[in-house]
Design an enzyme around this catalytic site. Sequence first.
Site, PDB file in Angstrom:
ATOM      1  N   HIS A 587       0.906  -1.065   0.040  1.00 37.97           N
ATOM      2  CA  HIS A 587       0.056   0.114  -0.111  1.00 37.97           C
ATOM      3  C   HIS A 587       0.726   1.244   0.051  1.00 37.97           C
ATOM      4  O   HIS A 587       0.534   2.023  -0.809  1.00 37.97           O
ATOM      5  CB  HIS A 587      -0.911   0.007   1.182  1.00 37.97           C
ATOM      6  CG  HIS A 587      -2.147  -0.793   1.065  1.00 37.97           C
ATOM      7  ND1 HIS A 587      -2.287  -2.158   1.150  1.00 37.97           N
ATOM      8  CD2 HIS A 587      -3.437  -0.519   0.744  1.00 37.97           C
ATOM      9  CE1 HIS A 587      -3.338  -2.571   0.843  1.00 37.97           C
ATOM     10  NE2 HIS A 587      -4.126  -1.435   0.550  1.00 37.97           N
ATOM     11  N   GLU A 588       1.984   1.184   0.788  1.00 35.57           N
ATOM     12  CA  GLU A 588       2.863   2.357   0.560  1.00 35.57           C
ATOM     13  C   GLU A 588       3.727   2.336  -0.605  1.00 35.57           C
ATOM     14  O   GLU A 588       3.620   3.783  -0.887  1.00 35.57           O
ATOM     15  CB  GLU A 588       4.075   2.198   1.921  1.00 35.57           C
ATOM     16  CG  GLU A 588       4.853   3.264   2.130  1.00 35.57           C
ATOM     17  CD  GLU A 588       4.078   4.450   2.465  1.00 35.57           C
ATOM     18  OE1 GLU A 588       4.478   5.745   2.081  1.00 35.57           O
ATOM     19  OE2 GLU A 588       3.299   4.448   3.135  1.00 35.57           O
TER      20      GLU A 588
END
EC number: 2.3.1.-
Length: 650
Positions: A587-588
């Site tokens: 997600h990052e």
Amino acid sequence: MDKNKDLLENEQFLRIQKLNASDAGKRQSILVDNEDELYGLTSSNNSCASEHEGEGEGEDERPATTSSAPTQNHSAGDVAFIPGKTAEEDTETVTKVVESDDQVFRTHVQTLSSKGKSRYRKGSSNFISFFDDMAFENRPSILDGSVNDPFKTKFVGPTLEKEIRKREKELMAMRKNLHHGKPAPDADAADAPALTTTTTTTTSATSPETVVTIETTILSSNFSGLYVAFWMAIAFGAVKALIDYYYQHNGSFKDSEILKFMTTNLSTVALIDLIMYLSTFFVVGIQYLCKWGVLNWSSTGWAFTSIYELLFVGFYMYLTENILKLHWLSKIFLFLHSLVLLMKMHSFAFYNGYLWGIKQELQFSKSALAKYKDSVNDPDVVDALEKSCEFCSFELNSQSLNDQTQKFPNNINVSNFFMFTMFPTLIYQIEYPRTKEIRWVYVLEKICAIFGTIFLMMIDAQILMHPVAMRALDVRNSEWTGILDRLLKWAGLLVDIVPGFIVMYILDFYLIWDAILNCVAELTRFGDRYFYGDWWNCVSWADFSRIWNIPVHKFLLRHVYHSSMSSFKLNKSQATLMTFFLSSVVHELAMYVIFKRLRFYLFFFQMLQVPLVALTNTKYMKDRTVIGNVIFWLGICMGPSVMCTLYLTF
């Protein structure tokens, strides 16, 4: 007697005997890369091992693993010892080799000996397949099954008033009979499907000894009309916003930034997406090489596949950012699609890699059983070989029940992988539930839903979100006046963007998990439409992480959660943390693709779910489901807005 000694001292047989020991309860799997040298045996040219899969698949919570028994021969799967030596000399040679490589052997044992899987359910002789962690079946999506289909097939207009009048007449008749001391007539509850009743007791006015049952009606209704009104309000609101924007910009939409984002470099994006898709067939080539005996899955096949998977994502991230310099919307689309293709490649490759190991063990067990069954006096030896044959045969045959032409390894072909890439699932298996035909009217409905939802998302982004995002960039580029001043400006931006983000979140979910996936499923006749659960009723983040995105959850369950338990000897809590960590990293990376800034805000919020899950499991929160749902929705409404404004402002 010599044959008995040969078999009992054969390291390969001792491993299979341990794997299938009835009192052990677990099927251990140990791999040494140079098994041929350790055991003084040669490997068959037409087989590949699968020890590196290690994926847990079963309802049992114990870690899962692959396990294989390499075929040790030059022909027909027979056990072959070092030529020119007697059984005694061969045993001595094996012992010396093992002793000389004792350190290597111990290292591999320590790394892989924890990989195990129970073959039998507790207290029974039923096998547990390595793929019992999930099952596919014909079922509609939640919105179709609970809202759309009932609305189209059962909606008849208002029915509550009719039922109320009927119940009122029954109640008046009941009271009249009670007043005259007559028994109350039985009310047929089946005649009132729209009403729910609760039972109370009273006594007759004329006969106090008589206990009479009276039903109190609780109203319930169908809200299908409000469903229509909701979409009607959305449609009129969108049309009004579109008209206002048109007149405010001199009768043109060419100034729309969102429209420019959506239409820039379409041909380039389509070409890169096609090349990216075609490059996934690399894993089919690896499996073909294993099938032809060119590669061994356990020693080289899995390594080539894993390295390629890393290069696959990294290369296309670099290509879109540094070479093609695409816009952020194009980059995030290609990045997310590359992750989907990555998961499909991984599942296909390691599913078949596991079955290579099962097939190899079956070959060894059959040849050993045929050679030693009549000469071995120890019943445990024969029992271990027979159990190995039974389990491996069960595992191979259970993967293809309806189409024997696709039975492993015949499923390794281009057409099979192509169909898998078309199916809306990230978990590979040879067979899936299929519908009988394509409902073209349903496809048209979903296509309209796709383009209609995209239209609504563009309006929402243009009017409610883009202006706030531009103000956030102005704040970031402005002169630094202190952290307090920056936080105050950030808070104002947060309040402004929350409504737009809530709408965008709901529309985005509906677009992907309902409209697109159902459309693809219908076109491919894929029967299982369980793409999401009723996540809007969640009372904890643990529930949300499981049911809001079922395809990804299934992939993480099989290929990360269970695999980490097997490969890294993690317990359930550690494997859960590992899964959250990997998900947070990905997600990052997505945030980096969009904002070109590595700030770890999303990583922090993702990992924050772990203590929040522990909090919701406390005694105080467990029974307070309403509070839990309120907290959940507060996070859904605020979370995306907080993260977006943080990345834009700081």
